[in-house]
Design a protein around this motif. Structure first.
Motif: not given
Lengths: 113, 108
Positions: A35-45, A85-103
């Motif tokens: 995901y990408r998060q620009r300053l003061g914004q939400g998370l963009e997939f 405009e690429d300046s941002a925080v780039y966030l990575c998340a992972s989860s088990f397969p299927g419908v599970t919680e992401a970290f």
């Protein structure tokens, strides 16, 4: 590892240079998100990997962005010819397969000057 | 794609007050998570709650999937509760869509 690890934590680069951002998911997590998060914004997939299936690249904003993942381990997000405009925080998340919680990892703060 | 709306966008609370944050989503979802983004940008998992009610200390959450909303309750707020709260819903092949967040400021 104990959690999702991202490197580097901070990256300052000159406009026009290429950058590589790394994500180490939690062991056993086959799903991985960027995901990408620009300053003061939400998370963009950006992109989603699930095991050996074809990745969902529908969120990548331009052909300057690409990502790879080797099997079910490390992923690298590459940005070519960086723009301010690429300046941002780039966030990575992972989860088990299927419908599970992401970290999430702690993110990489990218500044293009 | 699915739309996720959070309200209120901004909230200022006196320490000790209670509050409710809301997340509405436009379609059926597979799962729902609430996160707290601390001042250093780290996203902390609060609840994984595709349906029902959960409680963790002063925080609790309820998701009514059939009516497409979730609520996060903060009781006896503390200054450490300040930050942005994000709702994220999983849909389709477990792609996660985020709302724009609730910016919460707790003043002493």
């Amino acid at each position: 590892g104990a959690g999702v690890s991202q490197s580097p934590s901070n990256k300052v680069t000159e406009k026009g240079k290429d950058v590589e951002l790394r994500c180490d998911p939690i062991s056993g997590h086959t799903a991985l998100y960027w995901y990408r998060q620009r300053l003061g914004q939400g998370l963009e997939f950006l992109i989603y990997f699930q095991g050996n299936s074809a990745p969902d690249k529908s969120g990548l904003p331009s052909d300057r962005f690409s990502a790879e993942r080797t099997g079910e381990s490390v992923s690298t997000l590459t940005i070519q010819r960086t723009q301010q405009e690429d300046s941002a925080v780039y966030l990575c998340a992972s989860s088990f397969p299927g419908v599970t919680e992401a970290f999430f990892g702690q993110g990489t703060r990218l500044t293009v000057v | 794609g699915i739309q996720v709306e959070q309200s209120p966008p901004d909230l200022i609370l006196q320490e000790g007050a209670n509050s409710t944050l809301r997340c509405n989503f436009s379609d059926s979802v597979n799962n729902l998570q609430w996160f707290h983004q601390n001042p250093w940008g780290q996203l902390i998992n609060l609840f994984y709650i595709p349906s029902g009610t959960k409680q963790n200390g002063r925080l609790s959450a309820t998701t009514v999937a059939t009516e497409r909303y979730s609520l996060l309750y903060i009781s006896s707020s503390q200054t450490t509760d300040s930050g942005v709260y994000f709702c994220a819903v999983g849909y389709g092949n477990n792609r996660l869509a985020f709302g724009k967040g609730n910016q919460v400021v707790v003043i002493p």
